[in-house]
Write an enzyme that holds these catalytic residues in place. Sequence first.
Site, PDB file in Angstrom:
ATOM      1  N   LYS A  29       0.813  -1.226   0.000  1.00  0.00           N
ATOM      2  CA  LYS A  29       0.000   0.000   0.000  1.00  0.00           C
ATOM      3  C   LYS A  29       0.845   1.274   0.000  1.00  0.00           C
ATOM      4  O   LYS A  29       0.373   2.333  -0.396  1.00  0.00           O
ATOM      5  CB  LYS A  29      -0.924   0.014   1.223  1.00  0.00           C
TER       6      LYS A  29
ATOM      7  N   ALA B 117      -4.861   1.138   9.788  1.00  0.00           N
ATOM      8  CA  ALA B 117      -6.327   1.164   9.821  1.00  0.00           C
ATOM      9  C   ALA B 117      -6.815   2.254  10.772  1.00  0.00           C
ATOM     10  O   ALA B 117      -7.744   3.006  10.452  1.00  0.00           O
ATOM     11  CB  ALA B 117      -6.859  -0.198  10.246  1.00  0.00           C
TER      12      ALA B 117
ATOM     13  N   THR C  23       1.919   1.645  22.283  1.00  0.00           N
ATOM     14  CA  THR C  23       3.022   2.581  22.094  1.00  0.00           C
ATOM     15  C   THR C  23       2.440   3.983  21.885  1.00  0.00           C
ATOM     16  O   THR C  23       1.849   4.259  20.837  1.00  0.00           O
ATOM     17  CB  THR C  23       3.831   2.179  20.839  1.00  0.00           C
TER      18      THR C  23
END
Length: 281
Positions: free
Chosen positions: A67, A134, A156
Site C-alpha cells: 500500500k 487502519a 506505544t
Amino acid sequence: MDYRLKLIGYPIQHSLSPWIHNKFLERTYLKGTYTLHEISLDASFDENILTLKKEEVDGFNVTVPYKEEIIPYLDMLDETAKQMGAVNTVVYREGKWIGYNTDGIGYLRSLESKYPTFFQDKSKRILLIGAGGAARGIYYALDRAGFDCIDIANRTKVSAEEIAKLATLSRNTKVVSLKEAEEGIGNYDLIIQTTSVGMKPNVDTSIFSFSQLKENAIASDIVYQPLQTKFLKEAEKNGAAIHYGHTMLLYQAQYAFEIWTNKKVPMDDLDLQLQAILEGR
Ligand code: ATR
C-alpha cells in the site's frame, strides 16, 4: 465498457475481494472482471508493475504489503491517500493512475449503515484502540466527519500521538495507555478496536478488558476472522451493541467500486451473505 479490475498484493489467494466485486458487477449490470494479480516474489516490484501496466486495467486494489510501495508509481493521489501515506485503490483515468484510500470512508459508511442515528449527534465520545494504518484511516474519517471527541489508546503512545496530528485544529484528542482506557471506558459511546489482536488463530486473546460501559455504547472490531472476536463477546456481555468487522471490508469496496465505475452499489443483504461465508455456512 468492459471493466478490467484487479487486486494486487501477496499473498492474496484467500482474498474475499473477488467475491465482493463480482457481486457488485452483477448488481450494477456492468460488464467486467475482477481478478487476482498476485505479486511475483521472483521479480522486482518494478517488473511486477510493468506487467500490470501492460494489462491495461481500469482500476485495481492494493493490499498488504504494497500500500505504500505503490505510491511512486502513481501519477496523482487524492487528499486522503496523501494524508494516509497509503493507497488501497487505484483508478486509471485519462491516461493517469490515481491513488485513493477507501478505508476510513468505508468504515464510516459501514457504521452508518448499522447505526445511522450515531451520526446525528457529533458530541458522541469515541475511543480508538490501536495506532496502525487502519486506525489512521478511521481517525481521519471520524475527524473530518466532525465528531467532538476521538481519543486514542495504544500500547506505544508515540504512534498514537502521530495519528492525533491529523486532527483538525479545533480537536483535542487525548492519547492514553490501554490501562487508562480500560479505567475510563465508561466515558465512551463508541469503542473501535483496530489492531490485529484476537485475529485467527489467536481467537482467545483480546487487547482490552471491559468493565461498566456507558448506556447504549457500541463496540466495534475491524477484525472479521473470526466475526465474533473475544473483544466483541466481552463487550456484549457488558451490555454493548456490537459492530462486526466484515462490514468495513464491504463498504471500503463499495467506495472503491464507485471510484472505478461511478456507480454506488446497493448493499441490501450482502453483509449477511458475507457473514455466512465467513462462518462457513
Ligand atoms: P494495520 O496497518 O493493519 O492497522 P499495524 O500497523 O501492524 O496494522 O498496526 C498494528 C497495531 O496493533 C498497532 O497499534 C500495534 O500497537 P503498537 O503501536 O504498540 O505496536 C497494535 N498491536 C499489535 N499487536 C499488539 C499486541 N500484542 N498488544 C498490543 N497492541 C498490539
